[in-house]
Enzyme design. Structure first.
Site, PDB file in Angstrom:
ATOM      1  N   HIS A  52       0.827  -1.192   0.000  1.00 45.47           N
ATOM      2  CA  HIS A  52       0.000   0.000   0.000  1.00 45.47           C
ATOM      3  C   HIS A  52       0.875   1.261   0.000  1.00 45.47           C
ATOM      4  O   HIS A  52       2.076   1.202   0.268  1.00 45.47           O
ATOM      5  CB  HIS A  52      -0.907   0.010   1.235  1.00 45.47           C
ATOM      6  CG  HIS A  52      -2.087  -0.918   1.103  1.00 45.47           C
ATOM      7  ND1 HIS A  52      -3.050  -1.048   2.082  1.00 45.47           N
ATOM      8  CD2 HIS A  52      -2.460  -1.768   0.117  1.00 45.47           C
ATOM      9  CE1 HIS A  52      -3.967  -1.922   1.698  1.00 45.47           C
ATOM     10  NE2 HIS A  52      -3.619  -2.389   0.507  1.00 45.47           N
ATOM     11  N   GLU A  54       0.969   3.816   2.055  1.00 41.09           N
ATOM     12  CA  GLU A  54       1.554   4.211   3.333  1.00 41.09           C
ATOM     13  C   GLU A  54       2.823   3.406   3.600  1.00 41.09           C
ATOM     14  O   GLU A  54       3.840   3.958   4.063  1.00 41.09           O
ATOM     15  CB  GLU A  54       0.563   3.987   4.471  1.00 41.09           C
ATOM     16  CG  GLU A  54      -0.726   4.798   4.353  1.00 41.09           C
ATOM     17  CD  GLU A  54      -1.830   4.034   3.630  1.00 41.09           C
ATOM     18  OE1 GLU A  54      -1.529   3.287   2.670  1.00 41.09           O
ATOM     19  OE2 GLU A  54      -3.000   4.188   4.030  1.00 41.09           O
ATOM     20  N   CYS A  85      -2.306  -0.647   7.497  1.00 42.71           N
ATOM     21  CA  CYS A  85      -1.572   0.610   7.400  1.00 42.71           C
ATOM     22  C   CYS A  85      -1.794   1.498   8.623  1.00 42.71           C
ATOM     23  O   CYS A  85      -0.924   2.289   8.983  1.00 42.71           O
ATOM     24  CB  CYS A  85      -1.968   1.349   6.131  1.00 42.71           C
ATOM     25  SG  CYS A  85      -1.331   0.524   4.660  1.00 42.71           S
ATOM     26  N   ASP A 201     -14.836  -3.780 -37.280  1.00 48.51           N
ATOM     27  CA  ASP A 201     -13.537  -3.114 -37.225  1.00 48.51           C
ATOM     28  C   ASP A 201     -12.415  -3.993 -36.697  1.00 48.51           C
ATOM     29  O   ASP A 201     -11.245  -3.638 -36.861  1.00 48.51           O
ATOM     30  CB  ASP A 201     -13.608  -1.863 -36.325  1.00 48.51           C
ATOM     31  CG  ASP A 201     -14.614  -0.842 -36.834  1.00 48.51           C
ATOM     32  OD1 ASP A 201     -15.018  -0.961 -38.001  1.00 48.51           O
ATOM     33  OD2 ASP A 201     -14.970   0.068 -36.074  1.00 48.51           O
ATOM     34  N   LEU A 205      -7.319  -2.751 -29.793  1.00 47.86           N
ATOM     35  CA  LEU A 205      -7.463  -2.327 -28.396  1.00 47.86           C
ATOM     36  C   LEU A 205      -6.175  -2.521 -27.605  1.00 47.86           C
ATOM     37  O   LEU A 205      -6.192  -3.057 -26.498  1.00 47.86           O
ATOM     38  CB  LEU A 205      -8.616  -3.066 -27.701  1.00 47.86           C
ATOM     39  CG  LEU A 205     -10.032  -2.809 -28.210  1.00 47.86           C
ATOM     40  CD1 LEU A 205     -11.045  -3.490 -27.292  1.00 47.86           C
ATOM     41  CD2 LEU A 205     -10.352  -1.333 -28.315  1.00 47.86           C
TER      42      LEU A 205
END
Lengths: 317, 317
Positions: A52, A54, A85, A201, A205
């Site tokens: 994360h 933090e 955290c 088409d 992508l």
């Protein structure tokens, strides 16, 4: 009263934006640790969601007495993938934590803030919360609505055509607008086209921006017919809504745009507008509206992209 | 070298704009007379085209040794309606004349400037000439191309619709945009609709802005069928091009827009864009283009009009 400078939250939001499109299933969070006007540490959610922000910001620094700015409430739940955290901030000895948005995840919602306060840390909340929620719109959408955040991209002429009457659509917008649109792909978890567009088409992508080739998200098709190898296939809007993706980017065509709009599933609209008139195929099929509805779309600032303009709009809910 | 400050030409251009829509068959010109940083006189072309801006600015002042800023070359030809402005400036004893655009009228073109110089007046030309020519676009169009300057107004949704599929079009844009559009009527010499729009909507085409009710220009219809009393009637684009009007404002619908665009007769585009999606009737009928043409329209700055935006474009020729 907590003393803070909300420009530092701006820095944390900028750090958060680095992770967008890579942090699923976690939100892309940013964190900056400051003491006496000096930045001690910076972090953002890493690819795959861990570590994360933090933990990244606190690593290898002495944060005692410092202020941590974080775009989302620090998590309160330990998991096999890392410690909580909130506990990390307490252990680091920070004096203050400034939080933008409260975490809607029920395992943390308010518990992270309470744990910080219980440890004697001064906590301010709601600082630039709107910007933070917008930067984690997909995560918030899944937590609060149990469906992805859906962005509809349209490349249109001034008169709203996406192609000439004969179907020619290369190129409506210029290279600058196309590169910007590819960057939006890198920030999504899933790209979607309608089955008609897939057949007509066969869009690749991919993210054709130097250095971001590896950032191509998953691909999906909505509607009848087989999906190419590696693509997801949704038979219905209900099935699409059950996707665990945070951010879905809809790449066309006019039929899938209209069906998503009819179901009021479009949360954000990115119109790449070229200064040309085509008088050709409309970018959105008939919406079947019985009356003109105002106050549905909030305009964000227009972005100049070479000769073209990006007109972003957010659905007002 | 002539000493001048082109900000005074900005003031003259602002004065010129006061006459736009009232000065036919003359161009709307502005003039400001300055000496030692003090404004001595100001003028603009009066309704019906006379008196000219210079005569208005010079009236009742002692202009000896002053500098006159004028947006169009002073006229060199006397007429039954008034004396030549070049002679008036000489008689007034001005020291300098700063001219924006040279007059394309062959009776004056260069002759006015030569007469001033012949009288010993210091003359600068071409100062903010582009802005001046744009402010007199209709007059320049008639002088140089023998046809009116044609502005196409479109009130469109983001997807380029001018109405719902059932024809409902009240209201796409809000009161601020509609008032701005009515102001454009007051600046035109002639308003035009297609015969289909006339039959379907019976538009009043008046200037519904308090204080400007008397500024409603002429009305015209293009196409088959009878014209209402007092309206002009054009059977063809050729007939429209023979109109002596300076500024024609085209008010719709999609068919007349497309036929003017196909003939490349649109010089300016005013798109009033509402932040709504309609997925309804396209604002421009099929243009029958064989390829996508870029570099035809130059964007001018967008104007915010309440929730709507005005997107003006000029045809690059």
């Amino acid at each position: 009263m907590t003393i803070y400078d909300d420009r530092w939250m701006g820095a944390a939001l900028a750090l958060a934006s680095r992770g967008i499109g890579t942090t699923w299933p976690n939100p892309g969070v940013g964190c900056i640790v400051v003491r006496g006007g000096v930045v001690l540490g910076r972090g953002w959610t890493q690819p795959g969601g861990r570590p994360h922000a933090e933990a990244m910001a606190l690593g290898g620094i002495d944060a005692r007495g410092a202020t941590a700015y974080v775009t989302l409430e620090p998590c309160a739940h330990e998991s096999a993938r890392g410690p909580a955290c909130a506990d990390g901030l307490v252990a680091a000895g920070v004096a203050r934590v400034v939080v933008a948005a409260q975490d809607p995840d029920p395992r943390t919602n308010g518990v992270g803030i309470a744990r910080l306060r219980g440890a004697g840390i001064d906590v301010a909340t709601g600082v630039r919360a709107g910007e933070a929620a917008a930067s984690m719109a997909g995560f918030f959408s899944q937590q609060q609505r149990r469906r992805p955040h859906i962005t509809l991209k349209l490349a249109l002429s001034l008169d709203g055509s996406l192609a000439l009457a004969d179907g020619t659509s290369r190129w409506i917008t210029g290279p600058c607008a196309r590169a910007h649109a590819h960057l939006q792909r890198a920030r999504a978890d899933l790209m979607l086209v309608g089955s008609g567009t897939l057949r007509a088409d066969a869009p690749k992508l991919d993210v054709r921006v130097p250095g971001l080739e590896g950032r191509t998200p998953g691909r999906a098709v909505l509607g009848r017919g087989p999906a190419p190898a590696g693509w997801q296939h949704f038979n219905s809007l209900e099935a699409l809504c059950q996707s665990a993706a945070h951010h879905v980017l809809v790449e066309g065509g006019a039929g899938v745009a209209a069906s998503l709009l009819r179901a009021d599933l479009v949360d954000r609209l990115l119109i790449y507008r070229a200064p040309i008139l085509l008088g050709g195929r409309p970018g959105i099929a008939d919406l079947g509206l019985a009356q003109i509805a105002h106050d549905r779309w909030r305009a964000e600032p227009v972005v100049a992209l070479g000769p073209d303009r990006l007109e972003p709009f957010t659905r007002i809910r």
